[in-house]
Structure formats: C-alpha cells, structure tokens
Design a protein around this motif. Sequence first.
Motif, mmCIF file in Angstrom:
data_model
loop_
_atom_site.group_PDB
_atom_site.id
_atom_site.type_symbol
_atom_site.label_atom_id
_atom_site.label_comp_id
_atom_site.label_asym_id
_atom_site.label_seq_id
_atom_site.Cartn_x
_atom_site.Cartn_y
_atom_site.Cartn_z
ATOM 1 N N LEU A 76 40.206 47.389 23.751
ATOM 2 C CA LEU A 76 39.264 46.400 23.077
ATOM 3 C C LEU A 76 38.382 45.536 23.964
ATOM 4 O O LEU A 76 37.183 45.263 23.682
ATOM 5 N N ILE A 77 38.887 45.142 25.247
ATOM 6 C CA ILE A 77 38.140 44.539 26.146
ATOM 7 C C ILE A 77 37.108 45.202 26.469
ATOM 8 O O ILE A 77 35.952 44.904 26.907
ATOM 9 N N SER A 78 37.384 46.654 26.561
ATOM 10 C CA SER A 78 36.175 47.543 27.362
ATOM 11 C C SER A 78 35.236 47.325 26.405
ATOM 12 O O SER A 78 34.121 47.816 26.563
ATOM 13 N N PHE A 79 35.635 47.807 24.830
ATOM 14 C CA PHE A 79 34.684 47.956 24.205
ATOM 15 C C PHE A 79 33.739 46.718 23.578
ATOM 16 O O PHE A 79 32.431 46.731 23.543
ATOM 17 N N ILE A 80 34.367 45.576 23.927
ATOM 18 C CA ILE A 80 33.633 44.346 23.603
ATOM 19 C C ILE A 80 32.576 44.077 25.009
ATOM 20 O O ILE A 80 31.572 43.904 24.550
ATOM 21 N N SER A 81 33.030 44.228 26.112
ATOM 22 C CA SER A 81 32.219 44.323 26.929
ATOM 23 C C SER A 81 30.832 45.362 27.239
ATOM 24 O O SER A 81 29.920 45.270 27.619
ATOM 25 N N LEU A 82 31.263 46.532 26.442
ATOM 26 C CA LEU A 82 30.303 47.419 26.276
ATOM 27 C C LEU A 82 29.344 47.270 25.421
ATOM 28 O O LEU A 82 28.146 47.553 25.460
ATOM 29 N N LYS A 83 29.706 46.399 24.409
ATOM 30 C CA LYS A 83 28.782 46.049 23.095
ATOM 31 C C LYS A 83 27.882 44.731 23.395
ATOM 32 O O LYS A 83 27.024 44.379 23.164
ATOM 33 N N SER A 84 28.551 43.878 24.428
ATOM 34 C CA SER A 84 27.828 42.533 24.489
ATOM 35 C C SER A 84 27.705 42.394 26.006
ATOM 36 O O SER A 84 28.811 42.463 26.918
ATOM 37 N N THR A 85 26.657 41.912 26.287
ATOM 38 C CA THR A 85 26.443 41.704 27.803
ATOM 39 C C THR A 85 26.875 40.266 28.421
ATOM 40 O O THR A 85 27.389 40.168 29.516
ATOM 41 N N LYS A 86 26.851 39.460 27.447
ATOM 42 C CA LYS A 86 27.459 38.292 27.527
ATOM 43 C C LYS A 86 28.954 38.405 27.946
ATOM 44 O O LYS A 86 29.445 37.673 28.893
ATOM 45 N N ALA A 87 29.544 38.994 27.098
ATOM 46 C CA ALA A 87 31.160 39.210 27.259
ATOM 47 C C ALA A 87 31.386 39.921 28.364
ATOM 48 O O ALA A 87 32.441 39.557 29.129
ATOM 49 N N ARG A 88 30.503 40.763 28.696
ATOM 50 C CA ARG A 88 30.786 41.646 30.088
ATOM 51 C C ARG A 88 30.596 40.633 31.222
ATOM 52 O O ARG A 88 31.285 40.972 32.297
ATOM 53 N N THR A 89 29.535 39.904 31.347
ATOM 54 C CA THR A 89 29.442 38.966 32.401
ATOM 55 C C THR A 89 30.766 38.083 32.472
ATOM 56 O O THR A 89 31.197 37.819 33.675
ATOM 57 N N ILE A 90 31.278 37.645 31.398
ATOM 58 C CA ILE A 90 32.443 36.821 31.455
ATOM 59 C C ILE A 90 33.818 37.303 31.905
ATOM 60 O O ILE A 90 34.449 36.890 32.797
ATOM 61 N N ILE A 91 33.975 38.732 31.322
ATOM 62 C CA ILE A 91 35.070 39.458 31.586
ATOM 63 C C ILE A 91 34.857 40.120 33.182
ATOM 64 O O ILE A 91 35.861 40.010 34.030
ATOM 65 N N CYS A 92 33.764 40.746 33.471
ATOM 66 C CA CYS A 92 33.703 41.346 34.863
ATOM 67 C C CYS A 92 32.897 40.496 36.107
ATOM 68 O O CYS A 92 33.004 40.729 37.001
ATOM 69 N N GLY A 93 32.304 39.504 35.473
ATOM 70 C CA GLY A 93 31.546 38.769 36.446
ATOM 71 C C GLY A 93 30.232 39.395 36.598
ATOM 72 O O GLY A 93 29.762 40.510 36.149
ATOM 73 N N ARG A 94 29.306 38.860 37.800
ATOM 74 C CA ARG A 94 28.027 39.354 38.055
ATOM 75 C C ARG A 94 28.247 39.842 39.660
ATOM 76 O O ARG A 94 28.745 39.105 40.412
ATOM 77 N N PRO A 95 27.113 40.790 39.897
ATOM 78 C CA PRO A 95 26.961 40.957 41.255
ATOM 79 C C PRO A 95 26.640 39.953 42.105
ATOM 80 O O PRO A 95 25.586 38.986 41.704
ATOM 81 N N SER A 96 26.866 39.701 43.342
ATOM 82 C CA SER A 96 26.398 38.666 44.262
ATOM 83 C C SER A 96 25.684 39.060 45.304
ATOM 84 O O SER A 96 26.032 40.179 45.910
ATOM 85 N N ILE A 97 24.606 38.572 45.698
ATOM 86 C CA ILE A 97 23.719 38.858 46.927
ATOM 87 C C ILE A 97 24.201 38.630 48.058
ATOM 88 O O ILE A 97 24.020 37.135 48.084
ATOM 89 N N LEU A 98 24.757 39.228 48.887
ATOM 90 C CA LEU A 98 25.333 38.799 50.403
ATOM 91 C C LEU A 98 24.043 38.490 51.249
ATOM 92 O O LEU A 98 24.435 37.703 52.178
ATOM 93 N N ILE A 99 23.310 39.637 51.336
ATOM 94 C CA ILE A 99 22.138 39.580 52.321
ATOM 95 C C ILE A 99 20.789 39.618 51.698
ATOM 96 O O ILE A 99 20.891 40.570 50.589
ATOM 97 N N SER A 100 19.937 38.781 51.563
ATOM 98 C CA SER A 100 18.569 38.811 50.927
ATOM 99 C C SER A 100 17.682 38.812 51.868
ATOM 100 O O SER A 100 17.490 37.757 52.605
ATOM 101 N N GLY A 101 16.702 39.779 51.822
ATOM 102 C CA GLY A 101 15.532 39.809 52.735
ATOM 103 C C GLY A 101 15.842 39.756 54.075
ATOM 104 O O GLY A 101 15.387 38.991 54.973
ATOM 105 N N GLY A 102 17.225 40.282 54.685
ATOM 106 C CA GLY A 102 17.665 40.280 56.017
ATOM 107 C C GLY A 102 18.334 38.946 56.294
ATOM 108 O O GLY A 102 18.933 38.981 57.458
ATOM 109 N N LYS A 103 18.477 37.967 55.375
ATOM 110 C CA LYS A 103 19.081 36.718 55.730
ATOM 111 C C LYS A 103 20.650 36.884 54.916
ATOM 112 O O LYS A 103 20.769 37.107 53.879
ATOM 113 N N ILE A 104 21.552 36.371 55.793
ATOM 114 C CA ILE A 104 22.992 36.359 55.349
ATOM 115 C C ILE A 104 23.181 34.937 54.523
ATOM 116 O O ILE A 104 22.759 33.986 54.792
ATOM 117 N N MET A 105 23.753 35.297 53.163
ATOM 118 C CA MET A 105 23.719 33.991 52.426
ATOM 119 C C MET A 105 25.145 33.519 52.412
ATOM 120 O O MET A 105 25.978 33.868 51.892
#
Length: 228
Positions: free
Chosen positions: A72-101
């Motif tokens: 059920l959770i997989s189906f919801i995350s598949l259909k809804s971008t907002k739900a996927r963000t809440i359930i799985c989170g978002r990618p995080s940029i550790l290095i941007s333009g050669g600079k460590i964040m």
Amino acid sequence: MLVVFIRTLILYIIVIIAMRIMGKRQIGQLQPFELAVAIMISELASVPMQNTGIPLVNGIIPILTMLAAQILISFISLKSTKARTIICGRPSILISGGKIMEQVFRQELYTLNDLLEQLRNKDIYNIADVEYAILETNGQISVIPKAGKSKPTCEDLNITGKYEAPSVEIIIDGDLIEKNLKFSKFSKAKLENELKKLNIKSTKDVFYACVGSDGQLFCQEKEKTKRS
C-alpha cells in the motif's frame, strides 16, 4: 520435532514469497520503510518458529499484514510525489560546484568518512575531483566528476564503440543449459568441438562456460577434473 520442522518450512516459504513480492532490490537499495518491513517480517517469523505454543496463524497474519502495508505504501508513493517525499525523503547535495556542504552533512548525520568510502567504491580517490555528490534516499551517492576528471567515452575519443551484450551462460557446474545454448547460436557439435580443443571430454567436466557477444567461448574446467 516434526512439528517444528513443518512450521519452520511453512514460515520460510511465506517469508520468501513476501520478500519476492516486495521486489528485486538489494539491501543497499531499499528505502528506509522497506528495510523496516523486511526486518519486522523476519522477526515476526522467528517467534512462532521457536515457540510451538504460539499458533502458526499468529505468525502468518502479522507477516501478511506487514506485506499488505508495504504494498500500500509503495503504491501511494508511486502515485503521489508529495507522499513519496514524506515516506522516502529527498536526495541531499553533499558537494555542490566542488564545495562541501557542511550544513547538509550535519542535517543528514553523514560524515566525511562515509563520503570518502563511497567515493572510493566509485574509483574516485580525491574529493577535489568531484563537482557534485548527491546522497540518494536509499543511502547511496551519485557522483559527477569535474571536467577533465571523468573517464573518456568513445564519443570523446571520436571512435566507434563495439557492441556489447551480456554473455550467455551455457554450462554451470557441469549442467548444460539447452535453452541458452540455442540462444547463443552454438550447436552441440560446435560446443563439443570447442571443448575438444581445450582437452575437455564432457560438459560434465566443465565448471563454467559462456558465450560472449563476440561469439567467443569462455570455459573453465572443474578443479577435480584437472587434478585427475
């Protein structure tokens, strides 16, 4: 004793089916909620295995419930971008333009040692060679090297690349895979002829053999056969 054996076998089959339904991802590719479900299913199965006083159904129903919740959770995350963000989170940029964040490292409780280890796994041994590093939701990192630090492609070298396809396994531990043999366009007569060239009498003496995209046979004889 027989009861314990049968209960264990039943629960084992149910867990295997449940994990199969969950998909083909490796442990390192699981989302946090998927990993939690996998751990809980294994724990739920172990209790009725060890304690025969607990009805078998008391172990099966929670496993099926967890499986249904995961689907059920997989189906919801598949259909809804907002739900996927809440359930799985978002990618995080550790290095941007050669600079460590640094702030992102603190937010994700991620250390430089963790980053360096994953960079080494991608054959990058100098953090100065990284333009962007992104921490994905499954804990893996994606890396974009700096200009001039990435491996050249055939297009960069202005040459035509050769066609590459997965090799076709035709013998595994002495067993000839007839279906793959036909697919590889290798006849039995041709295979036997190639084995004779390698001084191998039978396919039973072969540990592993495959046909590459170039039509060449790779073959390794069994160690016991070599000794004899």
